[in-house]
Scaffold this motif. Structure first.
Motif, PDB file in Angstrom:
ATOM      1  N   HIS A 191       0.775  -1.236   0.000  1.00 23.27           N
ATOM      2  CA  HIS A 191       0.000   0.000   0.000  1.00 23.27           C
ATOM      3  C   HIS A 191       0.809   1.291   0.000  1.00 23.27           C
ATOM      4  N   PHE A 192       2.116   1.205   0.125  1.00 24.71           N
ATOM      5  CA  PHE A 192       2.939   2.411   0.201  1.00 24.71           C
ATOM      6  C   PHE A 192       4.135   2.282  -0.735  1.00 24.71           C
ATOM      7  N   ASP A 193       4.681   3.409  -1.105  1.00 26.79           N
ATOM      8  CA  ASP A 193       5.847   3.441  -1.976  1.00 26.79           C
ATOM      9  C   ASP A 193       7.112   3.221  -1.141  1.00 26.79           C
ATOM     10  N   VAL A 194       7.198   2.039  -0.567  1.00 28.32           N
ATOM     11  CA  VAL A 194       8.315   1.649   0.288  1.00 28.32           C
ATOM     12  C   VAL A 194       8.967   0.428  -0.341  1.00 28.32           C
ATOM     13  N   CYS A 195      10.276   0.460  -0.460  1.00 30.71           N
ATOM     14  CA  CYS A 195      10.987  -0.706  -1.003  1.00 30.71           C
ATOM     15  C   CYS A 195      11.881  -1.357   0.050  1.00 30.71           C
ATOM     16  N   ARG A 196      11.975  -0.738   1.243  1.00 33.50           N
ATOM     17  CA  ARG A 196      12.859  -1.272   2.280  1.00 33.50           C
ATOM     18  C   ARG A 196      12.233  -1.034   3.653  1.00 33.50           C
ATOM     19  N   LEU A 197      12.081  -2.105   4.397  1.00 36.49           N
ATOM     20  CA  LEU A 197      11.692  -2.033   5.801  1.00 36.49           C
ATOM     21  C   LEU A 197      12.894  -2.483   6.621  1.00 36.49           C
ATOM     22  N   TYR A 198      13.148  -1.797   7.717  1.00 33.04           N
ATOM     23  CA  TYR A 198      14.268  -2.215   8.551  1.00 33.04           C
ATOM     24  C   TYR A 198      13.901  -2.107  10.029  1.00 33.04           C
ATOM     25  N   ALA A 199      14.666  -2.805  10.841  1.00 29.98           N
ATOM     26  CA  ALA A 199      14.495  -2.787  12.290  1.00 29.98           C
ATOM     27  C   ALA A 199      15.866  -2.879  12.931  1.00 29.98           C
ATOM     28  N   VAL A 200      15.998  -2.246  14.068  1.00 30.92           N
ATOM     29  CA  VAL A 200      17.232  -2.301  14.850  1.00 30.92           C
ATOM     30  C   VAL A 200      16.882  -2.917  16.199  1.00 30.92           C
ATOM     31  N   VAL A 201      17.566  -4.000  16.547  1.00 32.37           N
ATOM     32  CA  VAL A 201      17.332  -4.650  17.839  1.00 32.37           C
ATOM     33  C   VAL A 201      18.631  -4.675  18.633  1.00 32.37           C
ATOM     34  N   PHE A 202      18.504  -4.657  19.931  1.00 33.27           N
ATOM     35  CA  PHE A 202      19.677  -4.764  20.790  1.00 33.27           C
ATOM     36  C   PHE A 202      20.226  -6.189  20.673  1.00 33.27           C
ATOM     37  N   GLU A 203      21.537  -6.301  20.645  1.00 25.06           N
ATOM     38  CA  GLU A 203      22.156  -7.626  20.534  1.00 25.06           C
ATOM     39  C   GLU A 203      21.761  -8.511  21.721  1.00 25.06           C
ATOM     40  N   SER A 204      21.425  -7.908  22.836  1.00 24.18           N
ATOM     41  CA  SER A 204      21.022  -8.652  24.028  1.00 24.18           C
ATOM     42  C   SER A 204      19.585  -9.161  23.953  1.00 24.18           C
ATOM     43  N   ASN A 205      18.916  -8.991  22.806  1.00 24.56           N
ATOM     44  CA  ASN A 205      17.530  -9.427  22.633  1.00 24.56           C
ATOM     45  C   ASN A 205      17.424 -10.418  21.461  1.00 24.56           C
ATOM     46  N   PRO A 206      17.968 -11.622  21.625  1.00 21.44           N
ATOM     47  CA  PRO A 206      17.945 -12.574  20.519  1.00 21.44           C
ATOM     48  C   PRO A 206      16.536 -13.010  20.119  1.00 21.44           C
ATOM     49  N   ALA A 207      15.570 -12.956  21.024  1.00 20.28           N
ATOM     50  CA  ALA A 207      14.198 -13.342  20.671  1.00 20.28           C
ATOM     51  C   ALA A 207      13.633 -12.408  19.612  1.00 20.28           C
ATOM     52  N   SER A 208      13.899 -11.108  19.741  1.00 19.84           N
ATOM     53  CA  SER A 208      13.407 -10.159  18.750  1.00 19.84           C
ATOM     54  C   SER A 208      14.123 -10.342  17.417  1.00 19.84           C
ATOM     55  N   ALA A 209      15.402 -10.631  17.462  1.00 20.84           N
ATOM     56  CA  ALA A 209      16.138 -10.909  16.227  1.00 20.84           C
ATOM     57  C   ALA A 209      15.537 -12.123  15.527  1.00 20.84           C
ATOM     58  N   ARG A 210      15.171 -13.116  16.290  1.00 21.26           N
ATOM     59  CA  ARG A 210      14.572 -14.332  15.709  1.00 21.26           C
ATOM     60  C   ARG A 210      13.209 -14.034  15.090  1.00 21.26           C
ATOM     61  N   VAL A 211      12.413 -13.166  15.718  1.00 18.27           N
ATOM     62  CA  VAL A 211      11.132 -12.747  15.142  1.00 18.27           C
ATOM     63  C   VAL A 211      11.362 -12.189  13.746  1.00 18.27           C
ATOM     64  N   LEU A 212      12.331 -11.289  13.634  1.00 14.18           N
ATOM     65  CA  LEU A 212      12.612 -10.668  12.338  1.00 14.18           C
ATOM     66  C   LEU A 212      13.084 -11.694  11.312  1.00 14.18           C
ATOM     67  N   GLU A 213      13.959 -12.589  11.725  1.00 18.27           N
ATOM     68  CA  GLU A 213      14.453 -13.617  10.803  1.00 18.27           C
ATOM     69  C   GLU A 213      13.309 -14.491  10.299  1.00 18.27           C
ATOM     70  N   LYS A 214      12.429 -14.903  11.200  1.00 19.81           N
ATOM     71  CA  LYS A 214      11.302 -15.744  10.799  1.00 19.81           C
ATOM     72  C   LYS A 214      10.322 -14.980   9.920  1.00 19.81           C
ATOM     73  N   ALA A 215      10.314 -13.649  10.023  1.00 18.95           N
ATOM     74  CA  ALA A 215       9.432 -12.822   9.193  1.00 18.95           C
ATOM     75  C   ALA A 215      10.082 -12.438   7.869  1.00 18.95           C
ATOM     76  N   GLY A 216      11.262 -12.975   7.585  1.00 19.95           N
ATOM     77  CA  GLY A 216      11.902 -12.756   6.299  1.00 19.95           C
ATOM     78  C   GLY A 216      12.893 -11.611   6.250  1.00 19.95           C
ATOM     79  N   PHE A 217      13.234 -11.040   7.386  1.00 19.10           N
ATOM     80  CA  PHE A 217      14.240  -9.982   7.437  1.00 19.10           C
ATOM     81  C   PHE A 217      15.621 -10.625   7.476  1.00 19.10           C
ATOM     82  N   GLU A 218      16.598  -9.931   6.913  1.00 22.90           N
ATOM     83  CA  GLU A 218      17.969 -10.429   6.901  1.00 22.90           C
ATOM     84  C   GLU A 218      18.869  -9.503   7.700  1.00 22.90           C
TER      85      GLU A 218
END
Length: 181
Positions: free
Chosen positions: A127-154
């Protein structure tokens, strides 16, 4: 930037949950689920701890006036149990957006955050003219990093000593998902 589409209700049927706009009636649930040090320690300092009724009311007033970005409640069991948002960038980064989220601790480990990130990512790309979504997580939060990985983020970068939190200096991880044209 936003149009009427931006107050969506997006269904997550497998979890009997949905993403929807915030309401002033969400204040008690927001206090209940946001008032958790384990959540606050992994978010920016603008997310207070303890999280009070006044904090909830302030946030909900901000959401009522929101015109630019997307902010949705994650609703499960009839209550707002978390939040997901997309911050659209400007100028040379105008086709990029930052996604962020948190989820109440009783709902951790169920795949709900991953489903919410996937659904919002797909919605934004459609719905938007966006070609890149990004997120920054603290290295001390591996659960959030895993959420992003499972959602297709690299993972794109380890940003060394990039965050000051609770009198400590932390590394953070930059994740991104690119819209395939």
């Amino acid at each position: 930037m936003l149009d009427p589409l931006l107050s969506p209700t997006l269904e997550l049927p497998q979890w009997q949950a949905r993403l929807r706009p915030w309401s002033f009636a969400d204040a008690p649930a927001l206090v209940e689920y946001a008032n958790n040090q384990r959540i606050a320690q992994n978010l920016r300092d603008t997310f207070p701890h303890p999280y009070t009724k006044q904090d909830a009311e302030f946030y909900l007033c901000l959401m009522a006036d929101q015109q630019r970005d997307l902010h949705l409640a994650i609703e499960a069991d009839g209550n707002a149990v978390g939040s997901i948002g997309v911050h659209f960038k400007t100028d040379v980064r105008r086709r990029s957006a930052e996604i962020g989220y948190w989820l109440g601790q009783p709902y951790w480990g169920r795949g709900l955050a991953t489903a919410a990130v996937q659904l919002v990512s797909n919605y934004v790309f459609a719905h938007f003219d966006v070609c890149r979504l990004y997120a920054v997580v603290f290295e001390s939060n591996p659960a959030s990093a895993r959420v992003l990985e499972k959602a297709g983020f690299e993972l794109e970068a380890l940003m060394r000593k990039s965050v000051v939190k609770d009198k400590g200096i932390l590394n953070s991880l930059l994740y991104a998902k690119i819209k395939e044209e």
